[in-house]
Design a protein around this motif. Structure first.
Motif, PDB file in Angstrom:
ATOM      1  N   HIS A  76      24.086  86.305  50.310  1.00 31.43           N
ATOM      2  CA  HIS A  76      24.599  86.384  48.944  1.00 31.43           C
ATOM      3  C   HIS A  76      26.074  86.754  48.834  1.00 31.43           C
ATOM      4  CE1 HIS A  76      20.619  85.869  47.255  1.00 31.43           C
ATOM      5  NE2 HIS A  76      20.176  86.704  48.165  1.00 31.43           N
ATOM      6  N   ILE A  77      26.708  87.082  49.942  1.00 27.85           N
ATOM      7  CA  ILE A  77      28.115  87.489  49.906  1.00 27.85           C
ATOM      8  C   ILE A  77      28.885  86.635  50.899  1.00 27.85           C
ATOM      9  CG2 ILE A  77      29.766  89.369  50.266  1.00 27.85           C
ATOM     10  CD1 ILE A  77      27.455  91.317  49.783  1.00 27.85           C
ATOM     11  N   GLY A  78      29.998  86.087  50.446  1.00 32.66           N
ATOM     12  CA  GLY A  78      30.851  85.332  51.360  1.00 32.66           C
ATOM     13  C   GLY A  78      31.523  86.270  52.352  1.00 32.66           C
ATOM     14  N   PHE A  79      31.854  85.741  53.504  1.00 34.37           N
ATOM     15  CA  PHE A  79      32.499  86.522  54.561  1.00 34.37           C
ATOM     16  C   PHE A  79      33.771  87.198  54.038  1.00 34.37           C
ATOM     17  CE2 PHE A  79      35.764  86.596  57.939  1.00 34.37           C
ATOM     18  CZ  PHE A  79      35.189  87.550  58.751  1.00 34.37           C
ATOM     19  N   ILE A  80      33.924  88.477  54.371  1.00 30.50           N
ATOM     20  CA  ILE A  80      35.129  89.241  54.056  1.00 30.50           C
ATOM     21  C   ILE A  80      35.606  89.859  55.361  1.00 30.50           C
ATOM     22  CG2 ILE A  80      36.125  91.142  52.735  1.00 30.50           C
ATOM     23  CD1 ILE A  80      33.826  90.723  50.695  1.00 30.50           C
ATOM     24  N   SER A  81      36.831  89.561  55.746  1.00 30.88           N
ATOM     25  CA  SER A  81      37.357  90.052  57.024  1.00 30.88           C
ATOM     26  C   SER A  81      37.588  91.558  56.988  1.00 30.88           C
ATOM     27  CB  SER A  81      38.678  89.352  57.359  1.00 30.88           C
ATOM     28  OG  SER A  81      39.701  89.816  56.492  1.00 30.88           O
ATOM     29  N   SER A  82      37.629  92.163  58.170  1.00 35.23           N
ATOM     30  CA  SER A  82      37.915  93.598  58.285  1.00 35.23           C
ATOM     31  C   SER A  82      39.248  93.933  57.650  1.00 35.23           C
ATOM     32  CB  SER A  82      37.939  94.020  59.756  1.00 35.23           C
ATOM     33  OG  SER A  82      36.708  93.809  60.350  1.00 35.23           O
ATOM     34  N   LEU A  83      40.234  93.066  57.874  1.00 35.41           N
ATOM     35  CA  LEU A  83      41.571  93.314  57.310  1.00 35.41           C
ATOM     36  C   LEU A  83      41.533  93.336  55.790  1.00 35.41           C
ATOM     37  CD1 LEU A  83      43.755  91.067  59.649  1.00 35.41           C
ATOM     38  CD2 LEU A  83      43.598  93.572  59.636  1.00 35.41           C
ATOM     39  N   LEU A  84      40.778  92.430  55.188  1.00 32.05           N
ATOM     40  CA  LEU A  84      40.690  92.401  53.731  1.00 32.05           C
ATOM     41  C   LEU A  84      39.948  93.624  53.200  1.00 32.05           C
ATOM     42  CD1 LEU A  84      41.457  90.891  51.198  1.00 32.05           C
ATOM     43  CD2 LEU A  84      39.405  89.503  51.459  1.00 32.05           C
ATOM     44  N   TRP A  85      38.856  94.027  53.884  1.00 27.49           N
ATOM     45  CA  TRP A  85      38.154  95.241  53.454  1.00 27.49           C
ATOM     46  C   TRP A  85      39.110  96.430  53.405  1.00 27.49           C
ATOM     47  CZ3 TRP A  85      33.809  95.799  51.006  1.00 27.49           C
ATOM     48  CH2 TRP A  85      32.769  94.882  51.170  1.00 27.49           C
ATOM     49  N   LYS A  86      40.024  96.514  54.352  1.00 22.63           N
ATOM     50  CA  LYS A  86      40.955  97.650  54.418  1.00 22.63           C
ATOM     51  C   LYS A  86      41.961  97.649  53.266  1.00 22.63           C
ATOM     52  CE  LYS A  86      41.627 100.237  57.344  1.00 22.63           C
ATOM     53  NZ  LYS A  86      41.398 101.644  57.213  1.00 22.63           N
ATOM     54  N   THR A  87      42.138  96.525  52.584  1.00 24.07           N
ATOM     55  CA  THR A  87      43.111  96.463  51.486  1.00 24.07           C
ATOM     56  C   THR A  87      42.536  96.924  50.154  1.00 24.07           C
ATOM     57  OG1 THR A  87      42.601  94.168  50.846  1.00 24.07           O
ATOM     58  CG2 THR A  87      44.276  94.508  52.585  1.00 24.07           C
ATOM     59  N   PHE A  88      41.211  97.079  50.065  1.00 27.08           N
ATOM     60  CA  PHE A  88      40.584  97.445  48.792  1.00 27.08           C
ATOM     61  C   PHE A  88      40.822  98.930  48.515  1.00 27.08           C
ATOM     62  CE2 PHE A  88      37.125  94.027  49.702  1.00 27.08           C
ATOM     63  CZ  PHE A  88      38.008  93.027  49.344  1.00 27.08           C
ATOM     64  N   PRO A  89      41.554  99.265  47.427  1.00 30.74           N
ATOM     65  CA  PRO A  89      41.887 100.673  47.175  1.00 30.74           C
ATOM     66  C   PRO A  89      40.811 101.487  46.450  1.00 30.74           C
ATOM     67  CG  PRO A  89      43.022  99.274  45.600  1.00 30.74           C
ATOM     68  CD  PRO A  89      42.266  98.361  46.527  1.00 30.74           C
ATOM     69  N   HIS A  90      39.890 100.847  45.752  1.00 28.83           N
ATOM     70  CA  HIS A  90      38.880 101.556  44.962  1.00 28.83           C
ATOM     71  C   HIS A  90      37.494 101.266  45.543  1.00 28.83           C
ATOM     72  CE1 HIS A  90      41.755 102.565  41.751  1.00 28.83           C
ATOM     73  NE2 HIS A  90      42.300 101.417  42.105  1.00 28.83           N
ATOM     74  N   VAL A  91      37.171 101.960  46.627  1.00 30.03           N
ATOM     75  CA  VAL A  91      35.908 101.744  47.326  1.00 30.03           C
ATOM     76  C   VAL A  91      35.039 102.991  47.196  1.00 30.03           C
ATOM     77  CG1 VAL A  91      34.816 101.163  49.521  1.00 30.03           C
ATOM     78  CG2 VAL A  91      37.072 100.241  48.984  1.00 30.03           C
ATOM     79  N   TRP A  92      33.831 102.788  46.690  1.00 28.13           N
ATOM     80  CA  TRP A  92      32.846 103.864  46.598  1.00 28.13           C
ATOM     81  C   TRP A  92      31.941 103.722  47.810  1.00 28.13           C
ATOM     82  CZ3 TRP A  92      33.891 107.452  43.151  1.00 28.13           C
ATOM     83  CH2 TRP A  92      34.728 107.111  42.093  1.00 28.13           C
ATOM     84  N   VAL A  93      31.916 104.743  48.656  1.00 31.01           N
ATOM     85  CA  VAL A  93      31.182 104.718  49.921  1.00 31.01           C
ATOM     86  C   VAL A  93      29.930 105.585  49.801  1.00 31.01           C
ATOM     87  CG1 VAL A  93      31.299 105.270  52.381  1.00 31.01           C
ATOM     88  CG2 VAL A  93      33.339 104.391  51.204  1.00 31.01           C
ATOM     89  N   ALA A  94      28.778 105.010  50.152  1.00 29.42           N
ATOM     90  CA  ALA A  94      27.508 105.742  50.123  1.00 29.42           C
ATOM     91  C   ALA A  94      27.103 106.120  51.541  1.00 29.42           C
ATOM     92  CB  ALA A  94      26.422 104.886  49.483  1.00 29.42           C
ATOM     93  N   THR A  95      26.638 107.359  51.679  1.00 33.74           N
ATOM     94  CA  THR A  95      26.112 107.833  52.962  1.00 33.74           C
ATOM     95  C   THR A  95      24.800 108.577  52.716  1.00 33.74           C
ATOM     96  OG1 THR A  95      27.377 109.897  52.826  1.00 33.74           O
ATOM     97  CG2 THR A  95      28.395 108.065  54.051  1.00 33.74           C
ATOM     98  N   VAL A  96      23.943 108.551  53.719  1.00 36.33           N
ATOM     99  CA  VAL A  96      22.702 109.328  53.706  1.00 36.33           C
ATOM    100  C   VAL A  96      22.733 110.191  54.958  1.00 36.33           C
ATOM    101  CG1 VAL A  96      20.194 109.243  53.855  1.00 36.33           C
ATOM    102  CG2 VAL A  96      21.407 107.592  52.437  1.00 36.33           C
ATOM    103  N   ASP A  97      22.767 111.491  54.743  1.00 39.38           N
ATOM    104  CA  ASP A  97      22.877 112.440  55.857  1.00 39.38           C
ATOM    105  C   ASP A  97      24.044 112.078  56.775  1.00 39.38           C
ATOM    106  OD1 ASP A  97      20.694 113.903  54.923  1.00 39.38           O
ATOM    107  OD2 ASP A  97      19.271 112.680  56.072  1.00 39.38           O
ATOM    108  N   GLY A  98      25.149 111.657  56.153  1.00 37.59           N
ATOM    109  CA  GLY A  98      26.357 111.326  56.900  1.00 37.59           C
ATOM    110  C   GLY A  98      26.387 109.937  57.500  1.00 37.59           C
ATOM    111  N   VAL A  99      25.307 109.171  57.355  1.00 35.20           N
ATOM    112  CA  VAL A  99      25.238 107.813  57.907  1.00 35.20           C
ATOM    113  C   VAL A  99      25.711 106.824  56.849  1.00 35.20           C
ATOM    114  CG1 VAL A  99      23.713 106.039  58.852  1.00 35.20           C
ATOM    115  CG2 VAL A  99      23.337 108.441  59.427  1.00 35.20           C
ATOM    116  N   PHE A 100      26.631 105.941  57.229  1.00 32.90           N
ATOM    117  CA  PHE A 100      27.206 104.920  56.359  1.00 32.90           C
ATOM    118  C   PHE A 100      26.118 103.947  55.910  1.00 32.90           C
ATOM    119  CE2 PHE A 100      30.292 101.094  56.354  1.00 32.90           C
ATOM    120  CZ  PHE A 100      30.696 101.329  55.056  1.00 32.90           C
ATOM    121  N   VAL A 101      25.894 103.881  54.582  1.00 34.07           N
ATOM    122  CA  VAL A 101      24.833 103.073  53.998  1.00 34.07           C
ATOM    123  C   VAL A 101      25.366 101.828  53.317  1.00 34.07           C
ATOM    124  CG1 VAL A 101      23.098 103.079  52.163  1.00 34.07           C
ATOM    125  CG2 VAL A 101      23.279 105.024  53.700  1.00 34.07           C
ATOM    126  N   GLY A 102      26.507 101.940  52.629  1.00 33.03           N
ATOM    127  CA  GLY A 102      27.046 100.792  51.916  1.00 33.03           C
ATOM    128  C   GLY A 102      28.222 101.162  51.049  1.00 33.03           C
TER     129      GLY A 102
END
Length: 166
Positions: A27-53
């Motif tokens: 459901h999501i088109g490919f997004i390169s690592s470099l492009l992910w790093k350019t996104f300034p407003h990212v909400w990061v979810a973790t469960v017990d410190g583990v990266f979830v999404g």
């Protein structure tokens, strides 16, 4: 179990993991690592410190565009995507909001948050249309085009739908 959401810049490892997850997702088109790093407003979810999404927000002048929303496959079906998107939307509750997605689960979440579907891209505000064109041009690469073609040929994706909340 501790579920946490923070707004922050992605690490190199997180950007790489997200890039690989978008390559696997239907459901999501490919997004390169470099492009992910350019996104300034990212909400990061973790469960017990583990990266979830993550859920990305793009504040425009009069609108905020949400997405991509990515929850890693092994954490899907546990309500983390709903909690993550709800949290991100609540941060901009006084703004005009936009979400576009082909994922049926995202459609259900968005509608439950009070968003209304627009019939086509031509019915969304011009500011959002202009942003979407710039975003597509920014992320278009050989890898993106090959990934999009592969997914189009191999997977049955849902209809891409547009949702607004004013």
């Amino acid at each position: 179990m501790s579920f946490d959401i923070t707004r922050r810049v992605l690490t190199e490892d997180e950007a790489h993991l997200l890039s690989e997850e978008t390559r696997k997702s239907h459901h999501i088109g490919f997004i390169s690592s470099l492009l992910w790093k350019t996104f300034p407003h990212v909400w990061v979810a973790t469960v017990d410190g583990v990266f979830v999404g993550v859920c990305v927000a793009f504040p425009l002048k009069a609108w905020v565009k949400f997405g991509p929303l990515v929850v890693f496959e092994k954490f899907q079906g546990k309500g983390y995507g709903r909690r993550l998107l709800t949290h991100a939307v609540n941060q901009y509750q006084h703004a005009n909001l936009f979400v576009g997605s082909s994922h049926p689960k995202v459609h259900t979440i968005i509608e439950s948050l009070g968003f209304e579907e627009e019939a086509s891209i031509f019915r969304v505000p011009f500011e959002v249309q202009r942003y979407l064109i710039r975003y597509i041009l920014m992320r278009t690469s050989y890898a993106y085009l090959v990934d999009a073609l592969r997914k189009k040929l191999l997977f049955r994706r849902g209809k891409y739908r547009y949702f607004l909340k004013r």
